[in-house]
Write an enzyme that holds these catalytic residues in place. Structure first.
Site, short mmCIF file in Angstrom:
data_model
loop_
_atom_site.label_atom_id
_atom_site.label_comp_id
_atom_site.label_asym_id
_atom_site.label_seq_id
_atom_site.Cartn_x
_atom_site.Cartn_y
_atom_site.Cartn_z
N CYS A 221 -6.99 -7.36 -10.89
CA CYS A 221 -6.12 -8.56 -10.83
C CYS A 221 -6.67 -9.67 -11.72
CB CYS A 221 -5.99 -9.05 -9.40
SG CYS A 221 -4.96 -7.97 -8.39
N GLU B 133 -1.72 -10.31 -5.80
CA GLU B 133 -1.75 -11.14 -7.01
C GLU B 133 -0.91 -10.52 -8.12
OE1 GLU B 133 -4.24 -10.11 -5.13
OE2 GLU B 133 -6.00 -11.40 -5.27
N CYS C 222 -9.47 -8.91 -6.90
CA CYS C 222 -10.22 -7.77 -7.41
C CYS C 222 -10.30 -7.84 -8.94
CB CYS C 222 -9.57 -6.46 -6.97
SG CYS C 222 -8.10 -6.01 -7.91
N GLU D 36 0.83 -1.20 0.00
CA GLU D 36 0.00 0.00 0.00
C GLU D 36 0.87 1.26 0.00
OE1 GLU D 36 -2.83 -0.57 3.22
OE2 GLU D 36 -3.94 -2.04 2.01
#
Ligand code: THU
Length: 129
Positions: free
Chosen positions: A89, A55, A86, A44
């Protein structure tokens, strides 16, 4: 390497996640056709949208090492249900051949899906002129 063993590797990688903003640590382990395993974690950033998912970090590490074909990807988080990749990904995953994606949580629940199940009707290179 069976699915639970790959999930165990993903859980090891997860301990290195950098998730100070969401507090949601994710780990991924990508098994290449070569037999090698590449790890990824979410990384992050204070500028929130800049963060990368586990991923995509795993795929980037593997491609950087020269891999293009994969057997399986395991992803794990401390989520109520097995952690679902998500949308971004999923699009990155369908770019490369991969047999199966193993979703897991720290409670030991697993769900195994194909890339087409994760992202039906995906946009791909075949659509390009
Ligand atoms: N995240 C992943 O790394 N992978 C997923 O499959 C779901 C979400 C990350 C992104 C962000 O750092 C945090 O989890 C919360 O969304």
């Amino acid at each position: 390497m069976n699915d639970r063993e790959l999930v165990a590797r993903a859980a090891e990688f997860r301990s290195r996640a950098y998730a100070p903003y969401s507090g949601f640590a994710v780990g991924a382990a990508l098994l290449a056709r070569s037999g090698k395993i590449y790890g990824g974690v979410n990384v992050e950033n204070a500028s929130y949208s800049v963060g990368i998912c586990a991923e995509r970090a795993a795929i980037a590490a593997a491609v950087t090492a020269g891999e293009r074909e994969f057997e399986a990807l395991a992803v794990i988080a401390d989520s109520p249900a097995p952690c679902a990749p998500c949308g971004m990904c999923r699009q990155v995953l369908v770019e490369f051949p991969i047999a199966r994606v193993i979703l897991a949580n720290t409670a030991g629940d697993l769900r195994v899906l194909t890339p087409a199940e994760l992202l039906p009707h995906a946009f791909g290179a075949a659509a390009l002129p």
